[in-house]
Design a protein around this motif. Structure first.
Motif, PDB file in Angstrom:
ATOM      1  N   ASN A  34       0.851  -1.194   0.000  1.00 19.38           N
ATOM      2  CA  ASN A  34       0.000   0.000   0.000  1.00 19.38           C
ATOM      3  C   ASN A  34       0.887   1.244   0.000  1.00 19.38           C
ATOM      4  O   ASN A  34       1.533   1.566   1.017  1.00 19.38           O
ATOM      5  N   LEU A  35       0.939   1.933  -1.129  1.00 21.02           N
ATOM      6  CA  LEU A  35       1.849   3.090  -1.247  1.00 21.02           C
ATOM      7  C   LEU A  35       1.478   4.216  -0.297  1.00 21.02           C
ATOM      8  O   LEU A  35       2.334   5.015   0.102  1.00 21.02           O
ATOM      9  N   SER A  36       0.198   4.310   0.065  1.00 17.92           N
ATOM     10  CA  SER A  36      -0.222   5.396   0.952  1.00 17.92           C
ATOM     11  C   SER A  36       0.340   5.245   2.351  1.00 17.92           C
ATOM     12  O   SER A  36       0.342   6.194   3.138  1.00 17.92           O
ATOM     13  N   GLU A  37       0.857   4.041   2.679  1.00 16.09           N
ATOM     14  CA  GLU A  37       1.426   3.815   4.017  1.00 16.09           C
ATOM     15  C   GLU A  37       2.929   4.058   4.062  1.00 16.09           C
ATOM     16  O   GLU A  37       3.544   4.042   5.121  1.00 16.09           O
ATOM     17  N   ILE A  38       3.523   4.281   2.914  1.00 13.82           N
ATOM     18  CA  ILE A  38       4.975   4.488   2.868  1.00 13.82           C
ATOM     19  C   ILE A  38       5.306   5.938   3.217  1.00 13.82           C
ATOM     20  O   ILE A  38       4.662   6.876   2.740  1.00 13.82           O
ATOM     21  N   CYS A  39       6.327   6.106   4.050  1.00 15.92           N
ATOM     22  CA  CYS A  39       6.819   7.448   4.413  1.00 15.92           C
ATOM     23  C   CYS A  39       8.227   7.653   3.864  1.00 15.92           C
ATOM     24  O   CYS A  39       9.052   6.732   3.869  1.00 15.92           O
ATOM     25  N   ILE A  40       8.468   8.851   3.413  1.00 14.47           N
ATOM     26  CA  ILE A  40       9.796   9.250   2.929  1.00 14.47           C
ATOM     27  C   ILE A  40      10.555   9.916   4.070  1.00 14.47           C
ATOM     28  O   ILE A  40      10.029  10.825   4.730  1.00 14.47           O
TER      29      ILE A  40
ATOM     30  N   LEU B 267      14.863  14.615 -24.888  1.00 18.04           N
ATOM     31  CA  LEU B 267      13.856  13.597 -25.188  1.00 18.04           C
ATOM     32  C   LEU B 267      12.513  14.017 -24.615  1.00 18.04           C
ATOM     33  O   LEU B 267      12.438  14.515 -23.492  1.00 18.04           O
ATOM     34  N   ASP B 268      11.472  13.846 -25.364  1.00 18.13           N
ATOM     35  CA  ASP B 268      10.135  14.111 -24.842  1.00 18.13           C
ATOM     36  C   ASP B 268       9.175  13.034 -25.360  1.00 18.13           C
ATOM     37  O   ASP B 268       9.555  12.145 -26.132  1.00 18.13           O
ATOM     38  N   LYS B 269       7.932  13.097 -24.901  1.00 14.37           N
ATOM     39  CA  LYS B 269       6.913  12.119 -25.271  1.00 14.37           C
ATOM     40  C   LYS B 269       7.355  10.696 -24.949  1.00 14.37           C
ATOM     41  O   LYS B 269       7.230   9.766 -25.761  1.00 14.37           O
ATOM     42  N   HIS B 270       7.929  10.526 -23.781  1.00 14.56           N
ATOM     43  CA  HIS B 270       8.317   9.201 -23.293  1.00 14.56           C
ATOM     44  C   HIS B 270       7.594   8.884 -21.994  1.00 14.56           C
ATOM     45  O   HIS B 270       8.163   8.328 -21.060  1.00 14.56           O
ATOM     46  N   ASP B 271       6.333   9.255 -21.936  1.00 12.79           N
ATOM     47  CA  ASP B 271       5.566   9.084 -20.701  1.00 12.79           C
ATOM     48  C   ASP B 271       5.517   7.635 -20.254  1.00 12.79           C
ATOM     49  O   ASP B 271       5.638   7.327 -19.057  1.00 12.79           O
ATOM     50  N   GLU B 272       5.349   6.725 -21.205  1.00 11.84           N
ATOM     51  CA  GLU B 272       5.251   5.319 -20.835  1.00 11.84           C
ATOM     52  C   GLU B 272       6.556   4.816 -20.231  1.00 11.84           C
ATOM     53  O   GLU B 272       6.539   4.077 -19.232  1.00 11.84           O
ATOM     54  N   SER B 273       7.690   5.215 -20.823  1.00 10.00           N
ATOM     55  CA  SER B 273       8.997   4.807 -20.281  1.00 10.00           C
ATOM     56  C   SER B 273       9.191   5.360 -18.880  1.00 10.00           C
ATOM     57  O   SER B 273       9.692   4.668 -17.980  1.00 10.00           O
ATOM     58  N   ILE B 274       8.813   6.607 -18.681  1.00 17.43           N
ATOM     59  CA  ILE B 274       8.971   7.248 -17.376  1.00 17.43           C
ATOM     60  C   ILE B 274       8.123   6.539 -16.328  1.00 17.43           C
ATOM     61  O   ILE B 274       8.571   6.267 -15.212  1.00 17.43           O
ATOM     62  N   GLU B 275       6.882   6.226 -16.701  1.00 17.11           N
ATOM     63  CA  GLU B 275       6.003   5.514 -15.769  1.00 17.11           C
ATOM     64  C   GLU B 275       6.568   4.136 -15.440  1.00 17.11           C
ATOM     65  O   GLU B 275       6.518   3.687 -14.291  1.00 17.11           O
ATOM     66  N   GLU B 276       7.116   3.438 -16.453  1.00 18.27           N
ATOM     67  CA  GLU B 276       7.677   2.109 -16.228  1.00 18.27           C
ATOM     68  C   GLU B 276       8.879   2.171 -15.284  1.00 18.27           C
ATOM     69  O   GLU B 276       9.022   1.333 -14.386  1.00 18.27           O
ATOM     70  N   ILE B 277       9.742   3.163 -15.480  1.00 16.33           N
ATOM     71  CA  ILE B 277      10.908   3.299 -14.594  1.00 16.33           C
ATOM     72  C   ILE B 277      10.450   3.603 -13.175  1.00 16.33           C
ATOM     73  O   ILE B 277      10.997   3.077 -12.196  1.00 16.33           O
ATOM     74  N   THR B 278       9.432   4.441 -13.049  1.00 15.57           N
ATOM     75  CA  THR B 278       8.898   4.763 -11.725  1.00 15.57           C
ATOM     76  C   THR B 278       8.398   3.487 -11.037  1.00 15.57           C
ATOM     77  O   THR B 278       8.656   3.258  -9.837  1.00 15.57           O
ATOM     78  N   ARG B 279       7.670   2.626 -11.782  1.00 13.74           N
ATOM     79  CA  ARG B 279       7.168   1.382 -11.192  1.00 13.74           C
ATOM     80  C   ARG B 279       8.313   0.471 -10.751  1.00 13.74           C
ATOM     81  O   ARG B 279       8.253  -0.160  -9.696  1.00 13.74           O
TER      82      ARG B 279
ATOM     83  N   ALA C 291       9.101  -0.885  -6.961  1.00 14.07           N
ATOM     84  CA  ALA C 291       9.150  -2.325  -6.719  1.00 14.07           C
ATOM     85  C   ALA C 291      10.277  -2.739  -5.790  1.00 14.07           C
ATOM     86  O   ALA C 291      10.242  -3.814  -5.188  1.00 14.07           O
ATOM     87  N   HIS C 292      11.287  -1.872  -5.671  1.00 11.59           N
ATOM     88  CA  HIS C 292      12.415  -2.181  -4.781  1.00 11.59           C
ATOM     89  C   HIS C 292      12.103  -1.874  -3.312  1.00 11.59           C
ATOM     90  O   HIS C 292      12.877  -2.277  -2.432  1.00 11.59           O
ATOM     91  N   PHE C 293      11.027  -1.140  -3.038  1.00 11.52           N
ATOM     92  CA  PHE C 293      10.711  -0.780  -1.657  1.00 11.52           C
ATOM     93  C   PHE C 293      10.378  -2.051  -0.873  1.00 11.52           C
ATOM     94  O   PHE C 293       9.587  -2.899  -1.323  1.00 11.52           O
TER      95      PHE C 293
ATOM     96  N   ASP D 172      19.234   6.674  -5.562  1.00  9.18           N
ATOM     97  CA  ASP D 172      20.120   5.595  -6.021  1.00  9.18           C
ATOM     98  C   ASP D 172      19.367   4.618  -6.914  1.00  9.18           C
ATOM     99  O   ASP D 172      19.888   4.155  -7.944  1.00  9.18           O
ATOM    100  N   LEU D 173      18.143   4.282  -6.517  1.00 11.20           N
ATOM    101  CA  LEU D 173      17.333   3.355  -7.303  1.00 11.20           C
ATOM    102  C   LEU D 173      16.995   3.951  -8.671  1.00 11.20           C
ATOM    103  O   LEU D 173      16.992   3.240  -9.690  1.00 11.20           O
ATOM    104  N   VAL D 174      16.679   5.249  -8.698  1.00  8.56           N
ATOM    105  CA  VAL D 174      16.386   5.916  -9.971  1.00  8.56           C
ATOM    106  C   VAL D 174      17.593   5.829 -10.902  1.00  8.56           C
ATOM    107  O   VAL D 174      17.462   5.501 -12.098  1.00  8.56           O
ATOM    108  N   GLU D 175      18.792   6.120 -10.377  1.00 13.27           N
ATOM    109  CA  GLU D 175      20.015   6.026 -11.180  1.00 13.27           C
ATOM    110  C   GLU D 175      20.192   4.628 -11.751  1.00 13.27           C
ATOM    111  O   GLU D 175      20.488   4.443 -12.934  1.00 13.27           O
ATOM    112  N   THR D 176      19.977   3.599 -10.898  1.00 11.61           N
ATOM    113  CA  THR D 176      20.161   2.204 -11.323  1.00 11.61           C
ATOM    114  C   THR D 176      19.209   1.839 -12.458  1.00 11.61           C
ATOM    115  O   THR D 176      19.619   1.250 -13.469  1.00 11.61           O
ATOM    116  N   GLU D 177      17.945   2.189 -12.293  1.00 12.24           N
ATOM    117  CA  GLU D 177      16.955   1.824 -13.302  1.00 12.24           C
ATOM    118  C   GLU D 177      17.143   2.609 -14.602  1.00 12.24           C
ATOM    119  O   GLU D 177      16.933   2.079 -15.692  1.00 12.24           O
TER     120      GLU D 177
END
Length: 795
Positions: A2-8, A36-48, A52-54, A66-71
């Motif tokens: 549940n993402l709403s329960e995660i705290c930063i 680069l633009d119009k890569h919304d799907e790629s950006i969403e996939e990287i975000t997912r 997933a590593h949480f 760090d996770l963003v850099e890795t992906e």
């Protein structure tokens, strides 16, 4: 999960609810920065994938990044690079907020740190010095945040480049200027509180020169120079002589019972006495004129009067030069007890008046300051070596046959000022000045120079003592007069070489040493080209900002036409095109260190390294030439005079790459193209190694040699070194040697730990830093102290 329960967990320890949109937004900005633009799907996939590593209900900001850099590295390496750079810059920004507090604390506590010692000419511990340092650090911060375009701010803060004088960036000042004193003196000039008439004596000429220095220093952030000090002061000597002659004639005539109209008498003298050395025919003509005017004077009386007047004029000239030197070492132009960064060029006026000026200037320099004759730090003095005027090979050979007799004035020479050249060498051996400018080095010659031109100084190169060179001009007369540098920026050459070596080692198919070196060289030269273009654009951005300054911001410099063209502006006009005659400098530092990074050897004894460094500076010139045509501005390559910068790049590169032996394992990078200060190399080898780089660094350069022992006991060796510089086409050179003075008893000489006379340890150690002198090594920053300690004396 549940993402709403995660705290930063933020960097300050506080927590907030997780928001996936922040990750998406950061990744999106990285894509945009890569084009680069119009890569919304790629950006969403990287975000997912990141989410997933949480594994728990809390996650740190740094962990997410760090996770963003890795992906990103998995799917878009170029985007990942932009993200990493942006992250690093943001971290630097955050560190600055904490850092600025530490800086302010250090200024308050007058710590001995490199911020307080960034300028060896300033006493940062005085109240005014503290205020200057406070203002400098805060203004730099303002410049980073609000004035510099982000790419340049990042590059500076990350240590790829160094934008010089950032604290003065908001003021839109230019760096430096070379004065046309003749023009200023003949027209007169005005300051805030009044106007100054044309001076009428050598004392007034010398005093007003210091006032001009002091006044204009407050409108620029760099040095000030007089291009032809001897030519400009010569008129003052003649005026003094004429007044003394008229006064003595008046006394002589009155003693005979005749009434004298002194004004008329002075007008007659000014009309018929055009030099301080009158020939017999000129004396006879003057006697005839005087008698014709009703003044009873004999030839013998006039001869005696001229003799006494000449002697008195020499005394007055000596006092004027003594006062000039004393004033420039005591008149503060800014807070922190800063005196003017002043330079004077001379040596080619062959008139009796100009020669007298330099003779007495050099004598006053040797006498020094105060009761114990301390070596003057300012002005930086530059002797112009000109074939047939102040130097000739035949005169040199004649002098070397009996050097003591030549030095004592017991010889005649074909070059009219060769005796001044010898006196200059003698003065350098005692006082470290003058330095030497070589006007017949091919790139220093001017096609319009003529020996019979009374204003030939207009076509003689002059320099700022620190090395800044202003001569060639796309937008006006090729001259040093009334022009200066607009700004300069320095590239971190060792970093480019380190990066090139790392890339080459990872890319080379054949991991032989030669293959890696070839690949590293190619990558390095490409990086030099790219960085030179980056700096050229940054300089243009600053130039566009400087153009918007109003003339009234520089009431002395523009209002008096000190910067040529400024006098045509109204106070509320923008300076605009008037700046087009200035120069923009693409600088570099650490040539030696860069070559060690590429080859494991410096260019002092490695031909391969020397060739590569030379090619790198050629590439910088190609870029400068291209930008000259692109913007019609005077771009040039500068061998950076690094004082505060000397250790900055090194510290940053140690943090980034660790300590690399021979590259960044000291506290400083070696200046520009200079052979390593620790290199065991002969004087001739050093000069020959560095001379070819002078032709490529027309924004400014200097080569120096370091002597051991008391040079004043061997003036012949100074003359020999200057001849080698002359013959090898050095543009501008200097000779360093120890000049120590005991504060307790006044003994002068090479002093090691204690004074050999009184055993005092309170010693003034005069040394040269980036072209000028300082009288206390404790005022140097840590990097320059380390460099001075390492300097090898050249054989």
């Amino acid at each position: 999960m549940n993402l709403s329960e995660i705290c930063i967990i933020k960097r300050d320890g506080k927590q907030e609810r997780f928001s996936a949109s922040k990750i998406t937004g950061a990744i999106g900005k990285a894509f945009e920065a890569t084009g680069l633009d119009k890569h919304d799907e790629s950006i969403e996939e990287i975000t997912r994938r990141v989410i997933a590593h949480f594994t728990g209900n809390t996650v740190g900001v740094e962990e997410i990044q760090d996770l963003v850099e890795t992906e990103l590295m998995k799917v878009q390496p170029e985007v990942a690079k932009k993200y990493i750079i942006y992250r690093q810059w943001r971290n630097t920004e955050r560190e600055r907020k904490t850092h600025i507090k530490h800086v302010m604390d250090g200024i308050v506590a007058i710590d001995r740190n490199d911020i307080n010692l960034s300028n060896a000419n300033m006493s940062s511990h005085t109240p005014a010095g503290q205020m200057m340092t406070f203002a400098s650090e805060i203004t730099k911060d303002y410049t980073y945040k609000y004035l510099l375009p982000k790419p340049y701010a990042e590059a500076h803060q990350l240590g790829d480049i160094h934008i010089h004088d950032l604290d003065y960036y908001p003021t839109k000042t230019t760096t430096c200027i070379q004065y046309d004193l003749d023009d200023l003196f003949e027209r007169g000039f005005h300051t805030k509180n009044g106007s100054i008439r044309t001076p009428q004596s050598i004392q007034s000429y010398a005093t007003l020169a210091t006032i001009i220095f002091q006044t204009n220093q407050n409108e620029q952030h760099g040095g000030q120079a007089i291009p032809a000090f001897d030519f400009f002061m010569a008129k003052g000597v003649l005026k003094s002589f004429q007044k003394i002659v008229a006064s003595m004639l008046s006394f002589c005539i009155e003693m005979k019972g005749q009434a004298v109209d002194e004004r008329t008498l002075l007008e007659v003298v000014r009309l018929h006495v055009a030099t301080i050395l009158l020939g017999e025919s000129e004396k006879s003509a003057l006697v005839s004129v005087l008698n014709g005017q009703g003044f009873d004077v004999t030839t013998d009386e006039l001869t005696h009067i001229l003799y006494k007047a000449y002697a008195q004029t020499r005394k007055d000239t000596h006092q004027a030069m003594e006062g000039f030197i004393h004033n420039l070492n005591t008149m503060h132009s800014r807070g922190g007890n800063q005196v003017v960064f002043s330079s004077i060029n001379y040596g080619t006026d062959t008139s009796a008046e100009g020669r007298m000026v330099i003779q007495e200037l050099l004598r006053a320099t040797v006498e020094g300051l105060g009761t114990r004759g301390e070596v003057p730090v300012f002005p930086i003095q530059i002797f112009k070596v000109k074939d047939g005027v102040s130097y000739s090979d035949a005169d040199y050979e004649r002098a070397m046959k009996d050097f003591d007799a030549a030095l004592a004035g017991e010889m005649t020479f074909e070059a009219p000022n060769f005796d001044l050249f010898l006196q200059a060498c003698q003065t350098t051996a005692k006082a470290l000045f003058p330095n030497f400018m070589f006007l017949d080095t091919p790139f220093n010659r001017h096609e319009k120079w003529r020996a019979d031109d009374p204003k030939r100084y207009r076509y003689e190169l002059a320099t700022m003592g620190c090395r800044t060179r202003v001569f060639e001009n796309l937008n006006g007369e090729k001259t040093s007069l009334g022009r200066g540098n607009l700004s300069f920026t320095t590239m971190n050459l060792p970093r480019l070489a380190i990066e090139a070596r790392i890339k080459a080692e990872s890319m080379a198919d054949n991991h032989t040493s030669d293959a890696v070196e070839r690949e590293a060289k190619a990558i390095f030269l490409d990086a030099v080209r790219e960085m030179s273009g980056f700096i050229a654009e940054q300089l243009y951005t600053r130039y566009r900002y400087q153009r918007t300054a109003l003339a009234r911001q520089f009431p002395f410099m523009m209002g008096n036409n000190v910067w040529k063209g400024g006098g045509q502006l109204n106070p509320n006009d923008e300076v605009g095109d008037v700046l087009d005659q200035g120069t923009l400098g693409i600088g570099f530092i650490g040539g030696h260190n860069a070559m060690v990074a590429l080859y494991g050897k410096g260019h002092g004894h490695s031909r391969k390294a020397w060739n590569t460094l030379y090619e790198a500076v050629e590439v910088m010139n190609e870029v400068a030439d291209a930008y000259k045509q692109k913007y019609r501005l005077n771009y040039s390559v500068l061998a950076t005079p690094a004082e505060g910068l000397s250790g900055r790049f090194t510290r940053m590169d140690k943090r980034k790459y660790g300590i690399i032996e021979g590259v960044n394992d000291r506290d400083y990078y070696v200046n520009s193209f200079h052979v390593d200060v620790k290199e065991p190399i002969s004087i001739i080898e050093k000069i020959k190694s560095e001379a070819p780089f002078h032709a490529l660094t027309r924004g400014g350069h200097i080569t120096y040699v370091e002597l051991d022992g008391e040079a004043q006991k061997n003036v012949r060796s100074i003359a020999k070194i200057v001849k080698v510089m002359h013959d090898e086409n050095i543009g501008y050179g200097s000779i360093n040697h120890p000049v120590d003075t005991c504060h307790h008893c006044g003994y002068k000489g090479v002093i090691y730990d204690k004074c050999p006379i009184c055993r005092s340890e309170n010693i003034l150690r005069m040394r040269r830093i980036t072209g000028y002198l300082t009288g206390d090594l404790n005022s140097w920053n840590s990097a320059k102290r380390a460099e001075e300690h390492d300097r090898v004396k050249h054989a």
